[in-house]
Design an enzyme around this catalytic site. Sequence first.
Site, PDB file in Angstrom:
ATOM      1  N   ASP A  69       0.859  -1.186   0.000  1.00  0.00           N
ATOM      2  CA  ASP A  69       0.000   0.000   0.000  1.00  0.00           C
ATOM      3  C   ASP A  69       0.888   1.227   0.000  1.00  0.00           C
ATOM      4  O   ASP A  69       1.907   1.254   0.689  1.00  0.00           O
ATOM      5  CB  ASP A  69      -0.911   0.016   1.231  1.00  0.00           C
ATOM      6  CG  ASP A  69      -2.127   0.916   1.042  1.00  0.00           C
ATOM      7  OD1 ASP A  69      -1.939   2.108   0.705  1.00  0.00           O
ATOM      8  OD2 ASP A  69      -3.261   0.443   1.241  1.00  0.00           O
ATOM      9  N   LEU A  78     -11.112   6.504   8.676  1.00  0.00           N
ATOM     10  CA  LEU A  78     -10.555   5.729   9.785  1.00  0.00           C
ATOM     11  C   LEU A  78     -11.563   4.719  10.317  1.00  0.00           C
ATOM     12  O   LEU A  78     -11.177   3.641  10.776  1.00  0.00           O
ATOM     13  CB  LEU A  78     -10.119   6.675  10.910  1.00  0.00           C
ATOM     14  CG  LEU A  78      -9.303   6.060  12.048  1.00  0.00           C
ATOM     15  CD1 LEU A  78      -7.984   5.508  11.524  1.00  0.00           C
ATOM     16  CD2 LEU A  78      -9.052   7.089  13.145  1.00  0.00           C
ATOM     17  N   LYS A  93       0.174   3.489   5.781  1.00  0.00           N
ATOM     18  CA  LYS A  93      -0.693   2.380   6.170  1.00  0.00           C
ATOM     19  C   LYS A  93       0.095   1.096   6.389  1.00  0.00           C
ATOM     20  O   LYS A  93      -0.277   0.263   7.219  1.00  0.00           O
ATOM     21  CB  LYS A  93      -1.761   2.155   5.102  1.00  0.00           C
ATOM     22  CG  LYS A  93      -2.852   3.215   5.082  1.00  0.00           C
ATOM     23  CD  LYS A  93      -3.880   2.919   4.001  1.00  0.00           C
ATOM     24  CE  LYS A  93      -4.953   3.994   3.956  1.00  0.00           C
ATOM     25  NZ  LYS A  93      -5.898   3.787   2.843  1.00  0.00           N
ATOM     26  N   ASP A 137      -8.880  -0.414  -4.652  1.00  0.00           N
ATOM     27  CA  ASP A 137     -10.068   0.310  -5.093  1.00  0.00           C
ATOM     28  C   ASP A 137      -9.838   1.008  -6.429  1.00  0.00           C
ATOM     29  O   ASP A 137     -10.494   1.985  -6.748  1.00  0.00           O
ATOM     30  CB  ASP A 137     -10.518   1.323  -4.036  1.00  0.00           C
ATOM     31  CG  ASP A 137      -9.406   2.301  -3.668  1.00  0.00           C
ATOM     32  OD1 ASP A 137      -8.324   2.251  -4.313  1.00  0.00           O
ATOM     33  OD2 ASP A 137      -9.615   3.106  -2.747  1.00  0.00           O
ATOM     34  N   CYS A 198     -22.086  10.373   8.366  1.00  0.00           N
ATOM     35  CA  CYS A 198     -21.729   9.391   9.392  1.00  0.00           C
ATOM     36  C   CYS A 198     -22.429   8.064   9.128  1.00  0.00           C
ATOM     37  O   CYS A 198     -21.852   6.990   9.311  1.00  0.00           O
ATOM     38  CB  CYS A 198     -22.095   9.917  10.776  1.00  0.00           C
ATOM     39  SG  CYS A 198     -21.089  11.300  11.325  1.00  0.00           S
TER      40      CYS A 198
END
Length: 255
Positions: A69, A78, A93, A137, A198
């Site tokens: 990564d 997070l 990471k 991704d 959220c």
Amino acid sequence: MHPLVAPTPTLDPAELVRTARHAVLAGIGEEGQRRLSAAHVAVVGAGGIGSPVLLALAAAGVGTITVIDDDVVELTNLQRQLAHRVEDIGRPKTASAERAITALSPGAEVLLAAERLDAENAERLFAGADIVVDTSDSFATRRDVAAATEALGIPLVWGAVQEWHAQATVFWSNPPGHDPVVLTDLFPLGTEGEPPSCAQVGVLGALCVQVGGMLAGEVVKLVTGAGEPLLGRLAMIDALTSRQHEIAIRSAVSA
């Protein structure tokens, strides 16, 4: 099916004291656990789905884990990166994942590759691995990973969660005679650049954890011989209900 990894004669003495791990893995037996301790798994991506994958592999007792990564831990995502903590924000990471893996499994060997995988370096980064797990991704990265694993003959376990609303992941190993198959890209039109709510982060985090656990479970099955590579098949798994069905790669291409 013959397991992909030969067992070591005995488990390391430090490994034998991890009674919780052996209780969880009792179903695969001591030989299966020895095979896990001898396995080398390369994971592309240490956030999103990759984060729970890494933790699950460490908890299962995989002996060597390569973490690939090039990003740093960010506050905005997070909540879906279980391997990382608030104090990891701004750190690579890979370094953060190494801390989390060794905390779970002190005897594990962690190999770090803090670089972006592409067609030029993929085969080098996968050298020595028994299995590759792709949690990236990026459409381009997924193509490069699949092409490299097919060229090397290394089984590939691949998964993806489409941002905010997709609930499916795809696995395959060594698709014979076919180009890598990708059913959907990860970023639907209109979602890139928009700050998530959220509620969205919470739903996405739950999906990442569940899909990450599925990917790690596929690795354990391949290593121990409880499963077999999905040669020439796609396994479509609904991440919310865990229901599964399979289709031929040729059908997926034509569709």
